[in-house]
Design a protein around this motif. Structure first.
Motif, PDB file in Angstrom:
ATOM      1  N   GLY A 198      25.465  24.366  25.674  1.00  0.00           N
ATOM      2  CA  GLY A 198      27.287  23.951  25.964  1.00  0.00           C
ATOM      3  C   GLY A 198      28.822  24.557  26.876  1.00  0.00           C
ATOM      4  N   LEU A 199      28.497  25.652  26.198  1.00  0.00           N
ATOM      5  CA  LEU A 199      28.652  27.396  26.313  1.00  0.00           C
ATOM      6  C   LEU A 199      28.754  27.638  27.445  1.00  0.00           C
ATOM      7  CD1 LEU A 199      29.515  30.523  26.489  1.00  0.00           C
ATOM      8  CD2 LEU A 199      31.679  29.798  25.486  1.00  0.00           C
ATOM      9  N   MET A 200      27.883  28.056  27.960  1.00  0.00           N
ATOM     10  CA  MET A 200      27.072  28.712  29.150  1.00  0.00           C
ATOM     11  C   MET A 200      27.240  27.197  30.472  1.00  0.00           C
ATOM     12  SD  MET A 200      23.725  30.304  28.851  1.00  0.00           S
ATOM     13  CE  MET A 200      22.495  29.163  27.623  1.00  0.00           C
ATOM     14  N   GLY A 201      27.294  26.209  30.214  1.00  0.00           N
ATOM     15  CA  GLY A 201      27.121  25.312  31.054  1.00  0.00           C
ATOM     16  C   GLY A 201      29.066  24.436  31.747  1.00  0.00           C
ATOM     17  N   GLN A 202      29.591  24.981  30.375  1.00  0.00           N
ATOM     18  CA  GLN A 202      30.854  24.713  30.943  1.00  0.00           C
ATOM     19  C   GLN A 202      31.159  25.948  31.680  1.00  0.00           C
ATOM     20  OE1 GLN A 202      33.262  22.413  28.045  1.00  0.00           O
ATOM     21  NE2 GLN A 202      31.496  23.214  27.289  1.00  0.00           N
ATOM     22  N   ALA A 203      31.029  27.069  30.960  1.00  0.00           N
ATOM     23  CA  ALA A 203      31.534  28.221  31.763  1.00  0.00           C
ATOM     24  C   ALA A 203      30.985  28.572  33.706  1.00  0.00           C
ATOM     25  CB  ALA A 203      31.368  29.585  30.767  1.00  0.00           C
ATOM     26  N   MET A 204      29.876  28.288  33.111  1.00  0.00           N
ATOM     27  CA  MET A 204      29.055  28.346  34.646  1.00  0.00           C
ATOM     28  C   MET A 204      29.786  27.436  35.571  1.00  0.00           C
ATOM     29  SD  MET A 204      26.381  28.769  36.348  1.00  0.00           S
ATOM     30  CE  MET A 204      24.834  29.233  35.846  1.00  0.00           C
ATOM     31  N   ASN A 205      30.267  26.791  35.624  1.00  0.00           N
ATOM     32  CA  ASN A 205      30.812  25.214  35.955  1.00  0.00           C
ATOM     33  C   ASN A 205      32.181  26.211  36.492  1.00  0.00           C
ATOM     34  OD1 ASN A 205      30.764  22.837  36.904  1.00  0.00           O
ATOM     35  ND2 ASN A 205      31.075  21.778  35.327  1.00  0.00           N
ATOM     36  N   GLU A 206      32.847  26.746  35.129  1.00  0.00           N
ATOM     37  CA  GLU A 206      34.215  27.467  36.053  1.00  0.00           C
ATOM     38  C   GLU A 206      33.999  28.270  36.952  1.00  0.00           C
ATOM     39  OE1 GLU A 206      37.337  26.327  35.152  1.00  0.00           O
ATOM     40  OE2 GLU A 206      36.698  25.017  34.311  1.00  0.00           O
ATOM     41  N   ALA A 207      32.802  28.968  36.849  1.00  0.00           N
ATOM     42  CA  ALA A 207      32.579  29.962  38.050  1.00  0.00           C
ATOM     43  C   ALA A 207      31.795  29.913  39.439  1.00  0.00           C
ATOM     44  CB  ALA A 207      31.768  31.117  37.217  1.00  0.00           C
ATOM     45  N   VAL A 208      31.214  28.927  39.436  1.00  0.00           N
ATOM     46  CA  VAL A 208      31.067  28.304  40.448  1.00  0.00           C
ATOM     47  C   VAL A 208      32.464  27.704  41.545  1.00  0.00           C
ATOM     48  CG1 VAL A 208      30.045  26.440  41.688  1.00  0.00           C
ATOM     49  CG2 VAL A 208      28.510  27.733  39.952  1.00  0.00           C
ATOM     50  N   SER A 209      32.351  26.962  40.136  1.00  0.00           N
ATOM     51  CA  SER A 209      34.280  26.530  40.712  1.00  0.00           C
ATOM     52  C   SER A 209      35.440  27.245  41.313  1.00  0.00           C
ATOM     53  CB  SER A 209      35.127  25.197  39.919  1.00  0.00           C
ATOM     54  OG  SER A 209      34.190  24.483  39.226  1.00  0.00           O
ATOM     55  N   ALA A 210      34.921  28.522  41.002  1.00  0.00           N
ATOM     56  CA  ALA A 210      35.714  29.233  41.766  1.00  0.00           C
ATOM     57  C   ALA A 210      35.102  29.941  42.906  1.00  0.00           C
ATOM     58  CB  ALA A 210      36.182  30.584  40.103  1.00  0.00           C
ATOM     59  N   GLY A 211      34.043  29.911  42.729  1.00  0.00           N
ATOM     60  CA  GLY A 211      33.831  31.071  43.919  1.00  0.00           C
ATOM     61  C   GLY A 211      32.494  31.774  43.343  1.00  0.00           C
ATOM     62  N   ILE A 212      32.223  31.691  42.649  1.00  0.00           N
ATOM     63  CA  ILE A 212      31.123  32.699  42.646  1.00  0.00           C
ATOM     64  C   ILE A 212      30.364  32.576  42.872  1.00  0.00           C
ATOM     65  CG2 ILE A 212      30.582  34.425  40.087  1.00  0.00           C
ATOM     66  CD1 ILE A 212      33.650  34.447  40.693  1.00  0.00           C
ATOM     67  N   PRO A 213      28.959  33.112  43.193  1.00  0.00           N
ATOM     68  CA  PRO A 213      27.931  33.062  44.101  1.00  0.00           C
ATOM     69  C   PRO A 213      27.013  32.891  42.462  1.00  0.00           C
ATOM     70  CG  PRO A 213      27.962  35.199  44.692  1.00  0.00           C
ATOM     71  CD  PRO A 213      29.833  34.247  44.001  1.00  0.00           C
ATOM     72  N   ALA A 214      25.943  32.054  42.511  1.00  0.00           N
ATOM     73  CA  ALA A 214      25.216  31.993  41.695  1.00  0.00           C
ATOM     74  C   ALA A 214      24.611  32.921  41.592  1.00  0.00           C
ATOM     75  CB  ALA A 214      24.410  30.461  42.149  1.00  0.00           C
ATOM     76  N   SER A 215      24.435  33.098  42.557  1.00  0.00           N
ATOM     77  CA  SER A 215      23.332  35.319  42.051  1.00  0.00           C
ATOM     78  C   SER A 215      23.737  36.087  41.530  1.00  0.00           C
ATOM     79  CB  SER A 215      23.014  35.086  43.408  1.00  0.00           C
ATOM     80  OG  SER A 215      23.985  35.424  43.945  1.00  0.00           O
ATOM     81  N   ALA A 216      25.338  35.067  41.538  1.00  0.00           N
ATOM     82  CA  ALA A 216      26.294  36.649  39.456  1.00  0.00           C
ATOM     83  C   ALA A 216      26.529  36.336  39.478  1.00  0.00           C
ATOM     84  CB  ALA A 216      27.636  37.191  40.926  1.00  0.00           C
ATOM     85  N   ILE A 217      25.660  34.702  38.480  1.00  0.00           N
ATOM     86  CA  ILE A 217      25.395  34.581  36.946  1.00  0.00           C
ATOM     87  C   ILE A 217      24.607  34.544  36.486  1.00  0.00           C
ATOM     88  CG2 ILE A 217      26.369  33.210  35.724  1.00  0.00           C
ATOM     89  CD1 ILE A 217      27.881  31.640  38.557  1.00  0.00           C
ATOM     90  N   GLN A 218      24.780  35.527  35.672  1.00  0.00           N
ATOM     91  CA  GLN A 218      23.600  35.146  34.252  1.00  0.00           C
ATOM     92  C   GLN A 218      23.475  34.292  33.163  1.00  0.00           C
ATOM     93  OE1 GLN A 218      21.008  39.442  34.055  1.00  0.00           O
ATOM     94  NE2 GLN A 218      23.205  39.679  35.120  1.00  0.00           N
ATOM     95  N   THR A 219      22.311  33.850  32.781  1.00  0.00           N
ATOM     96  CA  THR A 219      22.427  32.953  31.762  1.00  0.00           C
ATOM     97  C   THR A 219      21.700  33.267  30.339  1.00  0.00           C
ATOM     98  OG1 THR A 219      21.905  31.642  32.418  1.00  0.00           O
ATOM     99  CG2 THR A 219      23.442  30.711  32.517  1.00  0.00           C
TER     100      THR A 219
END
Lengths: 355, 200
Positions: B109-130
């Motif tokens: 739940g935490l990762m999913g919601q924070a991922m959403n925020e990061a993607v919405s802010a324009g962070i590329p998926a390649s810069a996000i690890q989980t």
């Protein structure tokens, strides 16, 4: 021909009926006596006169009643029509494609007059005469996608194309076979198909995606899909499943012919010119078992398809519990004779039921 | 051990990896509960990382906060809940420069919601690890009333908003950061199987 529009319902008293005309032109989906998934695509450039394939957007006797049902669904749940912010242009593309197609294909029912961006749209069956400015949202009562799909039969998914992938980023979905636009919006092609059994392993979606990514402007494609629905209920949504699911248990040997419907989706795919999005209309046609079996070939074939369908598919399509009763009914219309190839009714050449 | 091997599933279900240090001028780590252990492992691999790191941590009743603070990150925030932290997360993402590396760890739940925020802010998926750690509880959306029930650990469960008995699907919406819950007794009202712990 002039279409006589039915006044009928797809809920409560379920007064929906198919005329003899609608039965004979029904898009029967089985071209042989068995069924398995395939990427059964073909060009959508017309078809036999009077068939549902003839026009780009088929209008039939259920038009006005289906649009009334859509309005009821939307009033109850506005989330059935959504468009992510980058999809507005694709909405205008959709509006243009439908208005141009319908006014050309049904000039007695629809008119489109264009003077630059100043457009006038006349929808005679629905009594609409709207003047607006193309690409200016403030001149329509709602967004362009919602506006035109409130006047066009079938669900609409609008797929954005980027990164060699299709994304479900807008849609109007009120006659769906149990999937939720609100849940699936924003998903890619593999994600929104994730719950479908077997087809991923068969490579169906990879091949379908490859095909769809390459659909070109002016060269639309089509395919059929199908499922089963008890009662002529258009809105078999997951949102309302807790209300309609119980209806599946109301079948009896006495009422199955009238209540059990084959539900066929005519899926078409149009490349849109400005947005490069892919418009994916999913048009639902319903037919009662008792009407299918008036076409001897279809009665024979439907029995064989339902009988031999793999268990996973019958479960996924939601009729595993009712399959024995369906087979008891359909078996009466299968005399074992061979059937002619292809989907057409072949009423003049196929023999009548021999029992 | 706080790691769990999720069984193979359908294409919409997220899969998680193992955090690894990446080069970069700025690092944002968002974690809850046992997700702290993934950050501790990360810090142990790269001594210079923490001086460039902002940690946002929601303990959810665990006691890892002191260990994280002892890493001496450039910024450390301990929040009482994800909801309380989300405004800060948006500010940090909004202020971020090119090249920010994002690390998410803990519950789905935490990762999913924070991922959403990061993607919405324009962070590329390649810069996000989980990296998943800790509870296997799921964040579930009721497809009927649209309400979200957090930390669901059994199948079926009762929707915390409308009260329907829902079964837990693997179908997942990244936009909602939630799995889908569907009425289990629609075709046989009242016939609700006893809840079973997820993955049992």
């Amino acid at each position: 021909m002039t279409i006589q529009f039915n006044n009928e319902t797809f809920r409560d008293d379920y007064s929906f009926r198919n005329s003899d005309w609608a039965i004979k032109r029904f898009p029967f989906p089985f071209h042989e006596d068995s069924y398995m998934y395939s990427v059964n695509m073909e060009q959508h450039r017309g078809g036999p006169e009077g068939s549902v394939y003839e026009k780009r957007f088929d209008v039939d006797e259920h038009y006005l009643s289906e649009m009334r049902d859509r309005a009821l669904v939307l009033a109850d749940d506005p989330l059935r029509c959504q468009s992510l912010p980058h999809m507005t242009l694709a909405g205008w593309d959709t509006l243009e494609l439908i208005m141009v197609s319908k006014s050309e294909d049904y000039p007695d029912l629809f008119e489109l007059h264009r003077d630059g961006n100043r457009w006038r749209w006349v929808n005679k069956p629905m009594g609409i005469d709207q003047t607006f400015t193309f690409l200016d949202e403030t001149t329509l009562p709602c967004g362009p996608l919602e506006y035109i799909t409130r006047q066009t039969q079938g669900d609409f998914a609008v797929l954005d194309q980027r990164d060699e992938m299709l994304w479900m980023d807008a849609g109007m979905v009120t006659t769906q076979a149990d999937w939720s636009l609100d849940f699936d919006i924003g998903m890619n092609f593999f994600e929104w198909h994730a719950p479908v059994p077997l087809a991923h392993e068969m490579g169906i979606f990879k091949r379908a995606l490859k095909f769809l990514l390459n659909v070109q402007q002016g060269a639309p494609a089509r395919r059929l899909n199908w499922t089963m629905t008890v009662n002529p209920l258009l809105d078999t949504s997951p949102e309302n499943y807790h209300k309609w699911g119980i209806q599946k248990t109301t079948l009896t040997p006495e009422n199955i012919g009238a209540k059990q419907h084959l539900r066929v989706e005519l899926q078409t795919f149009f490349r849109l010119p400005r947005s490069n999005a892919l418009l994916f209309p999913i048009r639902c046609y319903l037919i009662a078992f008792q009407d299918i079996v008036t076409v001897p070939k279809w009665g024979r074939r439907l029995h064989r398809v339902v009988r031999d369908l793999p268990e996973e598919l019958a479960t996924y399509k939601g009729f595993i519990a009712n399959r024995p009763m369906m087979l008891d009914y359909l078996g009466q219309y299968d005399d074992g004779l061979p059937t002619s190839p292809g989907v057409w009714p072949d009423l003049g050449t196929e023999p009548p039921l021999q029992k | 051990m706080s790691k769990f091997q999720f069984p193979e599933s359908i294409a919409s279900r997220p899969v998680y990896g193992t955090l690894e240090p990446r080069p970069g001028k700025a690092h944002l780590m968002i974690a809850d509960a046992e997700g702290a252990e993934a950050i501790l492992d990360l810090a142990a691999q790269d001594a210079g990382l923490m001086a460039k790191t902002h940690i946002i941590y929601i303990p959810k009743g665990t006691d890892f906060a002191e260990a994280l603070r002892a890493l001496e990150p450039a910024q450390f925030y301990e929040g009482p809940s994800y909801a309380a932290s989300v405004q800060r997360i948006r500010k940090v993402l909004g202020d971020a420069h090119m090249g920010l590396q994002v690390y998410l760890a803990g519950t789905e739940g935490l990762m999913g919601q924070a991922m959403n925020e990061a993607v919405s802010a324009g962070i590329p998926a390649s810069a996000i690890q989980t990296e998943h750690r800790g509870s296997i509880a799921r964040r579930m959306q009721c497809v009927h009333c649209k309400g979200i029930t957090e930390d669901v650990t059994t199948d079926p469960f009762v929707c915390s908003h409308c009260g329907l008995n829902l079964f837990v699907r693997d179908h997942y919406s990244r936009r909602l950061a939630a799995f889908q819950g569907v009425c289990i007794d629609a075709e046989d009202p009242g016939n609700v199987p006893a809840p079973v712990e997820l993955y049992k």
